[in-house]
Structures are given as structure tokens and as C-alpha cells.
Design a protein around this motif. Structure first.
Motif, PDB file in Angstrom:
ATOM      1  N   VAL A   1      27.250  45.054 -61.312  1.00 39.67           N
ATOM      2  CA  VAL A   1      28.570  45.496 -61.763  1.00 39.67           C
ATOM      3  C   VAL A   1      29.317  44.343 -62.430  1.00 39.67           C
ATOM      4  N   SER A   2      29.266  43.169 -61.803  1.00 41.66           N
ATOM      5  CA  SER A   2      29.943  42.000 -62.351  1.00 41.66           C
ATOM      6  C   SER A   2      29.385  41.622 -63.716  1.00 41.66           C
ATOM      7  N   MET A   3      28.066  41.670 -63.844  1.00 43.32           N
ATOM      8  CA  MET A   3      27.439  41.302 -65.116  1.00 43.32           C
ATOM      9  C   MET A   3      27.833  42.287 -66.225  1.00 43.32           C
ATOM     10  N   ALA A   4      27.816  43.594 -65.908  1.00 36.28           N
ATOM     11  CA  ALA A   4      28.161  44.597 -66.910  1.00 36.28           C
ATOM     12  C   ALA A   4      29.629  44.475 -67.335  1.00 36.28           C
ATOM     13  N   ALA A   5      30.520  44.269 -66.353  1.00 34.24           N
ATOM     14  CA  ALA A   5      31.944  44.125 -66.671  1.00 34.24           C
ATOM     15  C   ALA A   5      32.199  42.849 -67.455  1.00 34.24           C
ATOM     16  N   ARG A   6      31.544  41.761 -67.047  1.00 32.54           N
ATOM     17  CA  ARG A   6      31.724  40.478 -67.733  1.00 32.54           C
ATOM     18  C   ARG A   6      31.272  40.561 -69.189  1.00 32.54           C
ATOM     19  N   THR A   7      30.157  41.228 -69.423  1.00 33.88           N
ATOM     20  CA  THR A   7      29.632  41.362 -70.790  1.00 33.88           C
ATOM     21  C   THR A   7      30.609  42.126 -71.677  1.00 33.88           C
ATOM     22  N   GLU A   8      31.162  43.218 -71.145  1.00 37.74           N
ATOM     23  CA  GLU A   8      32.093  44.018 -71.938  1.00 37.74           C
ATOM     24  C   GLU A   8      33.398  43.268 -72.187  1.00 37.74           C
ATOM     25  N   LEU A   9      33.897  42.570 -71.176  1.00 37.38           N
ATOM     26  CA  LEU A   9      35.140  41.822 -71.340  1.00 37.38           C
ATOM     27  C   LEU A   9      34.969  40.669 -72.333  1.00 37.38           C
ATOM     28  N   LYS A  10      33.821  40.023 -72.299  1.00 45.50           N
ATOM     29  CA  LYS A  10      33.549  38.948 -73.251  1.00 45.50           C
ATOM     30  C   LYS A  10      33.578  39.478 -74.679  1.00 45.50           C
ATOM     31  N   GLU A  11      32.973  40.649 -74.878  1.00 43.65           N
ATOM     32  CA  GLU A  11      32.960  41.253 -76.213  1.00 43.65           C
ATOM     33  C   GLU A  11      34.361  41.659 -76.642  1.00 43.65           C
ATOM     34  N   LEU A  12      35.144  42.204 -75.724  1.00 46.77           N
ATOM     35  CA  LEU A  12      36.498  42.651 -76.040  1.00 46.77           C
ATOM     36  C   LEU A  12      37.430  41.486 -76.338  1.00 46.77           C
ATOM     37  N   MET A  13      37.328  40.396 -75.538  1.00 47.64           N
ATOM     38  CA  MET A  13      38.258  39.275 -75.654  1.00 47.64           C
ATOM     39  C   MET A  13      37.801  38.200 -76.626  1.00 47.64           C
ATOM     40  N   GLY A  14      36.501  38.154 -76.897  1.00 49.71           N
ATOM     41  CA  GLY A  14      35.988  37.160 -77.833  1.00 49.71           C
ATOM     42  C   GLY A  14      35.867  35.762 -77.254  1.00 49.71           C
ATOM     43  N   VAL A  15      35.873  35.647 -75.909  1.00 46.28           N
ATOM     44  CA  VAL A  15      35.720  34.344 -75.245  1.00 46.28           C
ATOM     45  C   VAL A  15      34.776  34.531 -74.054  1.00 46.28           C
ATOM     46  N   ASP A  16      34.240  33.423 -73.549  1.00 43.59           N
ATOM     47  CA  ASP A  16      33.416  33.493 -72.346  1.00 43.59           C
ATOM     48  C   ASP A  16      34.271  33.912 -71.153  1.00 43.59           C
ATOM     49  N   VAL A  17      33.703  34.744 -70.297  1.00 39.16           N
ATOM     50  CA  VAL A  17      34.421  35.248 -69.129  1.00 39.16           C
ATOM     51  C   VAL A  17      33.632  34.909 -67.865  1.00 39.16           C
ATOM     52  N   HIS A  18      34.329  34.341 -66.898  1.00 37.55           N
ATOM     53  CA  HIS A  18      33.746  34.069 -65.583  1.00 37.55           C
ATOM     54  C   HIS A  18      34.421  35.026 -64.605  1.00 37.55           C
ATOM     55  N   LEU A  19      33.675  36.025 -64.148  1.00 36.15           N
ATOM     56  CA  LEU A  19      34.241  37.085 -63.323  1.00 36.15           C
ATOM     57  C   LEU A  19      33.768  36.957 -61.881  1.00 36.15           C
ATOM     58  N   PHE A  20      34.705  36.929 -60.944  1.00 38.59           N
ATOM     59  CA  PHE A  20      34.401  36.800 -59.524  1.00 38.59           C
ATOM     60  C   PHE A  20      34.971  38.012 -58.783  1.00 38.59           C
ATOM     61  N   LEU A  21      34.108  38.733 -58.075  1.00 34.80           N
ATOM     62  CA  LEU A  21      34.500  39.958 -57.389  1.00 34.80           C
ATOM     63  C   LEU A  21      34.404  39.797 -55.877  1.00 34.80           C
ATOM     64  N   GLN A  22      35.409  40.337 -55.175  1.00 30.02           N
ATOM     65  CA  GLN A  22      35.382  40.458 -53.718  1.00 30.02           C
ATOM     66  C   GLN A  22      35.562  41.929 -53.357  1.00 30.02           C
ATOM     67  N   VAL A  23      35.002  42.342 -52.239  1.00 32.30           N
ATOM     68  CA  VAL A  23      35.187  43.707 -51.750  1.00 32.30           C
ATOM     69  C   VAL A  23      35.924  43.635 -50.422  1.00 32.30           C
ATOM     70  N   LYS A  24      37.036  44.350 -50.325  1.00 35.70           N
ATOM     71  CA  LYS A  24      37.833  44.357 -49.098  1.00 35.70           C
ATOM     72  C   LYS A  24      38.076  45.796 -48.646  1.00 35.70           C
ATOM     73  N   VAL A  25      38.140  45.977 -47.335  1.00 35.00           N
ATOM     74  CA  VAL A  25      38.404  47.288 -46.757  1.00 35.00           C
ATOM     75  C   VAL A  25      39.898  47.423 -46.482  1.00 35.00           C
ATOM     76  N   ARG A  26      40.518  48.437 -47.074  1.00 30.17           N
ATOM     77  CA  ARG A  26      41.920  48.786 -46.796  1.00 30.17           C
ATOM     78  C   ARG A  26      41.949  50.291 -46.594  1.00 30.17           C
ATOM     79  N   PRO A  27      41.909  50.761 -45.355  1.00 27.59           N
ATOM     80  CA  PRO A  27      41.757  52.188 -45.069  1.00 27.59           C
ATOM     81  C   PRO A  27      42.790  53.095 -45.735  1.00 27.59           C
ATOM     82  N   LYS A  28      44.010  52.598 -45.925  1.00 31.59           N
ATOM     83  CA  LYS A  28      45.053  53.461 -46.476  1.00 31.59           C
ATOM     84  C   LYS A  28      45.671  52.866 -47.738  1.00 31.59           C
TER      85      LYS A  28
END
Length: 308
Positions: free
Chosen positions: A261-288
């Protein structure tokens, strides 16, 4: 008003319809760039993302609204309120109806509300989408039924995905928005923060990857945005899910899912913004998370609209 302003036009165009009617696909086609999330799942657009297009001397600001449907959850009510607010503020409203689904109960509900919700001075047009999916006699009957239910100014037969008929719709919109100066610089394609577009991009990749396993109860927020000296951008995002089990699904075995997911999002954002993108993802549980005002604000929705 200057001579230049007298020759130009600009206005807001709201695209409304049932969930998954093709509104985001149409806006991306009209704008010529991907500014709104598009997946095969219904109800993917949460915020009113504005895409901006120029056609001849006109500037069109498209409001891609969440789909209109009967609501039960807080988040649903906020999305429907946002959709109708977008129509109420627009100079032109375009109702998008899927040809192969026909005049569904959901479309009838929209038609009943349309006259009360749109700006009284606004123009309302009908666009029947995915016309390649049905035969011409069915299209004719559908057009007659819809036109009898509401006095549309114009009716267009289109395929947002393939581009058929979109040029005629664009020409109509360009000549129909009010005369006046352009509202945005001519090189701008959206008026939402890049942080929100980045979050929507990651959420799209999650939905495409996890469409079988994960329900709609996830959201993505951009928590950090740092411009590096070399011109690249570091983006830190948090994916909120409602259950511990959903966190495991999102991360995947040995982290494979979140990496993809990170690789796919990073690739699209790089193309959209025209610069290298370093994307870091965390997953957190918030029930509500869907009951928290802060989450709604991040999505550009009004938490107050969820109250009965």
C-alpha cells in the motif's frame, strides 16, 4: 470589471448522484488529473474535493460530493449533508445517473429533494453515465422518465470512464457558469490541502488492496509533512481502524500488505507532486473514531451535521 474579466467566466459545479455513480471518475476526466479517490467500492468520496479545470475562457470548479443515500450512521449523515451543501452552493448541479441501474429508489429520492436543495438560481443538468452498458431504446425511456420528474436544463449521454460525451458536457458547463474573473491560478487543479489528497491517495490504495477483507471503517490522516533540503517530502500518516483484527489485516503477513500500500501510494504521490516522496504509515486502533469530531474535521466534514 476589466476587459479581460468581461471575457472570462468562472463558477462552481456540483456533481451529485447515488454512491458509485461515477462522479469521481467524471471529475477526474473533466479536470484531466486524478484529484478524487476512485475505487470499485461504493461511497468512497468522503470530503467535498474540488477539482479545477479550464475550458477556453472559463474556469470550472468541480465539487465532487459524497454519494446521496439513506443514512444510519453519524459518518453517513455527515457525508450526505456535505453532498447537499455542495449542491446548494453551486452555480450548476449535474445529477449523474447510471444507465444500467436505471431509475432506482435512490435516484427517485434525490429527484424528490433536488428542487428544495439546489440554489434557486442554479442550473441543473442530467448526465446519464455508462451509456455503453444499455441499448438505445432503454436510454430513451429512462431519459423520458427522468425529464418528467424534474425540469433539467440539459440532458447528456456520457461514459465518464471512456470519455464519450464528456466534451459536450464540458462545453455546456463552460458557457453556463457566470461571467467574471477566474477564482484560482490557472495552474491549480485542486483547492484542498495536499495533505488531504495524500491521505485520500493512501486510503484508495488500502481499499483496492483490502476490498474483500476490510469494511469501510477505516480512515487515513496525514500527521506529518516535512519538506527536505533536497526537495523531497517526508509524509507521516496514521491509518485508523476500529478493531484489533483489522489492524492485523491492514499490516498483513510480515508487513507485506502495508508495504505494498505504501509503495503504491508513494508512487502516485511522486507522480502527482513531481518530487521524491518518503511515506511512513502507522496503523492504530480507535474503536469509535467515526464518533470523534476531530476525525470529521480532518475529512473536511461537519460533525454537527450528524445530529438528528
Amino acid at each position: 470589471m476589466t476587459d479581460t474579466q468581461a471575457q472570462t467566466r468562472a463558477g462552481f459545479v456540483a456533481l451529485i448522484g447515488e454512491p458509485n455513480a461515477g462522479k469521481s471518475t467524471l471529475m477526474n476526466r473533466l479536470v484531466g488529473a486524478k484529484v478524487s479517490i476512485v475505487t470499485h467500492k461504493v461511497q468512497t468520496t468522503r470530503a467535498r474535493i474540488r477539482g479545477i479545470a479550464q475550458h477556453e475562457d472559463s474556469q470550472l470548479v468541480f465539487v465532487d460530493t459524497p454519494g446521496l443515500f439513506r443514512t444510519r450512521r453519524n459518518l453517513d449523515r455527515a457525508m450526505v449533508a456535505a453532498a447537499w451543501a455542495g449542491a446548494g452552493d453551486a452555480d450548476i448541479t449535474v445529477l449523474l445517473v447510471e444507465a444500467h441501474r436505471g431509475v432506482t429508489p435512490g435516484v427517485k429520492m434525490i429527484l424528490e429533494e433536488l428542487g428544495n436543495k439546489v440554489n434557486k438560481s442554479a442550473k441543473v443538468a442530467l448526465a446519464i453515465n455508462r451509456i455503453d452498458k444499455v441499448k438505445s431504446d432503454r436510454l430513451l425511456a429512462m431519459t423520458q422518465e427522468l425529464s418528467a420528474a424534474f425540469p433539467f436544463e440539459e440532458v447528456f449521454m456520457i461514459s465518464a470512464e471512456k470519455g464519450h460525451g464528456v466534451g459536450d458536457l464540458m462545453s455546456y458547463l463552460a458557457k453556463s457558469v457566470p461571467a467574471g474573473p477566474w477564482l484560482y491560478p490557472d495552474d491549480q487543479i485542486a483547492d484542498v490541502p495536499m495533505k488531504m489528497i495524500a491521505a485520500e491517495t493512501t486510503r484508495e490504495k488500502l481499499m483496492l488492496r483490502l476490498h474483500q477483507e476490510l469494511p469501510y471503517f477505516l480512515t487515513v490522516e496525514t500527521e506529518g509533512w516535512e519538506q527536505k533540503k533536497d526537495g523531497s517530502v517526508r509524509i507521516d500518516q496514521v491509518i485508523y481502524v476500529t478493531r484489533e483484527g483489522h489492524k492485523g489485516i491492514t499490516v498483513g503477513p510480515k508487513g507485506e500488505t502495508i508495504k505494498a500500500v505504501s509503495m503504491a501510494a508513494r508512487t502516485e504521490l511522486k507522480e502527482l507532486m513531481g518530487v521524491d516522496v518518503h511515506l511512513f504509515l502507522q496503523v492504530k486502533v480507535r474503536p469509535k473514531w467515526e464518533s470523534e469530531a476531530e476525525r470529521f474535521t480532518e475529512m473536511g466534514l461537519d460533525f454537527k451535521d450528524t445530529r438528528e
